[in-house]
Design a protein around this motif. Structure first.
Motif, PDB file in Angstrom:
ATOM      1  N   ASP A  57       0.816  -1.218   0.000  1.00 19.53           N
ATOM      2  CA  ASP A  57       0.000   0.000   0.000  1.00 19.53           C
ATOM      3  C   ASP A  57       0.845   1.260   0.000  1.00 19.53           C
ATOM      4  OD1 ASP A  57       0.003   0.994   3.196  1.00 19.53           O
ATOM      5  OD2 ASP A  57       0.279  -1.151   2.916  1.00 19.53           O
ATOM      6  N   THR A  58       1.991   1.224   0.667  1.00 18.85           N
ATOM      7  CA  THR A  58       2.818   2.425   0.803  1.00 18.85           C
ATOM      8  C   THR A  58       3.472   2.850  -0.506  1.00 18.85           C
ATOM      9  OG1 THR A  58       4.617   0.984   1.546  1.00 18.85           O
ATOM     10  CG2 THR A  58       3.293   2.071   3.246  1.00 18.85           C
ATOM     11  N   GLU A  59       3.425   1.994  -1.519  1.00 19.98           N
ATOM     12  CA  GLU A  59       4.016   2.335  -2.811  1.00 19.98           C
ATOM     13  C   GLU A  59       2.952   2.720  -3.838  1.00 19.98           C
ATOM     14  OE1 GLU A  59       6.597  -0.792  -4.063  1.00 19.98           O
ATOM     15  OE2 GLU A  59       7.888  -0.652  -2.288  1.00 19.98           O
ATOM     16  N   LYS A  60       1.728   2.951  -3.359  1.00 19.12           N
ATOM     17  CA  LYS A  60       0.632   3.329  -4.254  1.00 19.12           C
ATOM     18  C   LYS A  60       0.033   4.660  -3.800  1.00 19.12           C
ATOM     19  CE  LYS A  60      -0.647  -1.545  -4.886  1.00 19.12           C
ATOM     20  NZ  LYS A  60      -1.656  -2.587  -4.579  1.00 19.12           N
ATOM     21  N   PRO A  61      -0.477   5.459  -4.729  1.00 17.35           N
ATOM     22  CA  PRO A  61      -1.220   6.656  -4.320  1.00 17.35           C
ATOM     23  C   PRO A  61      -2.406   6.236  -3.451  1.00 17.35           C
ATOM     24  CG  PRO A  61      -0.790   6.670  -6.680  1.00 17.35           C
ATOM     25  CD  PRO A  61      -0.423   5.306  -6.192  1.00 17.35           C
ATOM     26  N   ALA A  62      -2.675   7.021  -2.410  1.00 24.55           N
ATOM     27  CA  ALA A  62      -3.668   6.576  -1.426  1.00 24.55           C
ATOM     28  C   ALA A  62      -4.719   7.639  -1.138  1.00 24.55           C
ATOM     29  CB  ALA A  62      -2.977   6.166  -0.131  1.00 24.55           C
ATOM     30  N   ALA A 105      -4.363   2.636  -2.950  1.00 22.37           N
ATOM     31  CA  ALA A 105      -4.614   2.177  -1.580  1.00 22.37           C
ATOM     32  C   ALA A 105      -5.643   3.100  -0.943  1.00 22.37           C
ATOM     33  CB  ALA A 105      -3.335   2.165  -0.761  1.00 22.37           C
ATOM     34  N   ILE A 106      -6.452   2.537  -0.071  1.00 23.10           N
ATOM     35  CA  ILE A 106      -7.450   3.309   0.667  1.00 23.10           C
ATOM     36  C   ILE A 106      -7.281   3.006   2.144  1.00 23.10           C
ATOM     37  CG2 ILE A 106      -9.915   3.695   1.068  1.00 23.10           C
ATOM     38  CD1 ILE A 106     -10.346   2.796  -1.877  1.00 23.10           C
ATOM     39  N   ASN A 255       2.984   9.815   8.550  1.00 21.62           N
ATOM     40  CA  ASN A 255       3.856   8.681   8.233  1.00 21.62           C
ATOM     41  C   ASN A 255       3.468   7.963   6.948  1.00 21.62           C
ATOM     42  OD1 ASN A 255       5.626   8.869  10.484  1.00 21.62           O
ATOM     43  ND2 ASN A 255       4.051   7.971  11.799  1.00 21.62           N
ATOM     44  N   HIS A 256       2.460   8.479   6.256  1.00 18.49           N
ATOM     45  CA  HIS A 256       2.045   7.894   4.971  1.00 18.49           C
ATOM     46  C   HIS A 256       1.948   9.011   3.932  1.00 18.49           C
ATOM     47  CE1 HIS A 256       0.997   4.638   7.716  1.00 18.49           C
ATOM     48  NE2 HIS A 256       0.977   3.832   6.669  1.00 18.49           N
ATOM     49  N   PRO A 257       3.091   9.471   3.443  1.00 18.22           N
ATOM     50  CA  PRO A 257       3.090  10.572   2.472  1.00 18.22           C
ATOM     51  C   PRO A 257       2.477  10.204   1.128  1.00 18.22           C
ATOM     52  CG  PRO A 257       5.300   9.652   2.728  1.00 18.22           C
ATOM     53  CD  PRO A 257       4.451   9.034   3.788  1.00 18.22           C
ATOM     54  N   ASN A 258       2.135   8.938   0.937  1.00 22.80           N
ATOM     55  CA  ASN A 258       1.457   8.548  -0.305  1.00 22.80           C
ATOM     56  C   ASN A 258      -0.007   8.970  -0.320  1.00 22.80           C
ATOM     57  OD1 ASN A 258       1.165   6.581   1.802  1.00 22.80           O
ATOM     58  ND2 ASN A 258       0.312   5.124   0.334  1.00 22.80           N
ATOM     59  N   ILE A 259      -0.530   9.452   0.823  1.00 26.13           N
ATOM     60  CA  ILE A 259      -1.917   9.932   0.865  1.00 26.13           C
ATOM     61  C   ILE A 259      -2.006  11.263   0.125  1.00 26.13           C
ATOM     62  CG2 ILE A 259      -3.786  10.741   2.352  1.00 26.13           C
ATOM     63  CD1 ILE A 259      -2.782   8.814   4.497  1.00 26.13           C
ATOM     64  N   GLY A 260      -2.834  11.292  -0.896  1.00 29.39           N
ATOM     65  CA  GLY A 260      -2.981  12.507  -1.695  1.00 29.39           C
ATOM     66  C   GLY A 260      -4.353  13.130  -1.631  1.00 29.39           C
TER      67      GLY A 260
END
Length: 279
Positions: A57-62, A105-106, A255-260
């Motif tokens: 999940d951490t390697e996907k836009p979230a 990721a959600i 801690n999850h900078p992939n969250i956009g």
């Protein structure tokens, strides 16, 4: 398949079992974790939704999704559950859902404030704004109406009518259960004042003041952006992220900078609010 119903509200233990069942039934698409504790020590559950076989999940836009930060807004939890159920049950059948979970990721937190929701869903419910922690004072009210509490044990928080010759209300002629406004020049009838259901302390027979809630926090105002002190914004807390519930969210998101993107569900106003729409 988890048995889920959308015609009821789930209390904490039932919600916990349901969320864990989803994670067990869909191990390739859902993982559950606690992101921290509430003020009263309950776990705040979060589900990570993605196709883990296509990458972590951490390697996907979230997308971040949450709800029920305010105590009685339990329909926000239901909206989260509906979203959760739709994603997992439609994967492999709905092209858009399948593509979303394969490539995105959600992070879904259906009940940010489990303590307040438990108060709202109790057998004898009590309405508070948000957190159960006393703030800005912890003294019990001495005088006046301590409102928004189920006093007759019927599971509902309604209103009380109190006979008062100077009251602004009277019983509706067609249905005495309803109250209608008294005409300003009307006299000689049975009149009432209307108050929130609750306990009146030290009533002198005339004056009823409305006491402020002992639980005065508003977790939605406890985040750093646009935080203001109590004198400017009631319920914001002593400082930003002073409460464990908001700290839980902030820690996870930072801690999850992939969250956009983020969606937070509430039950007030029937509007869509976007960032900076107050300016």
């Amino acid at each position: 398949m988890p048995e889920i119903h959308f015609d009821r509200f789930y209390r904490y233990d039932d919600l916990t079992r349901l969320l864990h069942t989803f994670a067990q039934e869909y191990p390739n698409l859902a993982k559950i974790q606690s992101i921290g504790k509430s003020h009263e020590g309950r776990d705040v559950w979060l589900l990570t939704l993605t196709n883990f076989q296509t990458g972590p999940d951490t390697e996907k836009p979230a997308l971040w999704v949450d709800g029920n930060i305010h105590a009685s807004e339990v329909t926000a939890s239901t909206a989260n559950l509906y979203f959760l159920n739709s994603l997992l049950t439609r994967y492999g059948q709905d092209q858009a859902v399948t593509e979303a979970l394969d490539t995105r990721a959600i992070y879904l937190c259906p009940r940010v404030n489990p303590d307040g929701a438990e108060w709202a869903l109790a057998d004898r419910p009590k309405f508070i704004r948000s957190s159960t922690r006393p703030y800005p004072y912890d003294e019990e009210p001495v005088d006046g109406l301590v409102g928004n509490e189920d006093m007759d044990g019927d599971g509902r928080i309604l209103q009380m009518r109190i006979p008062d010759p100077n009251g602004a209300w009277k019983a509706c002629p067609e249905d005495a259960r309803l109250m209608v406004r008294r005409d300003p020049v009307e006299s000689g009838g049975q009149y009432y004042r209307i108050l929130p259901e609750g306990l009146i302390k030290n009533y002198d027979g005339v004056t009823i003041s409305i006491s402020r809630s002992k639980q005065g926090l508003d977790l939605n105002r406890n985040f750093p952006v646009n935080w203001r002190q109590e004198v400017d914004q009631h319920g914001a807390g002593p400082y930003p992220l002073s409460e464990p519930e908001t700290q839980n969210l902030a820690d996870f998101i930072v801690n999850h900078p992939n969250i956009g993107n983020a969606i937070t569900f509430h039950t007030m106003s029937g509007v869509l609010l976007r960032p900076y729409d107050d300016r």
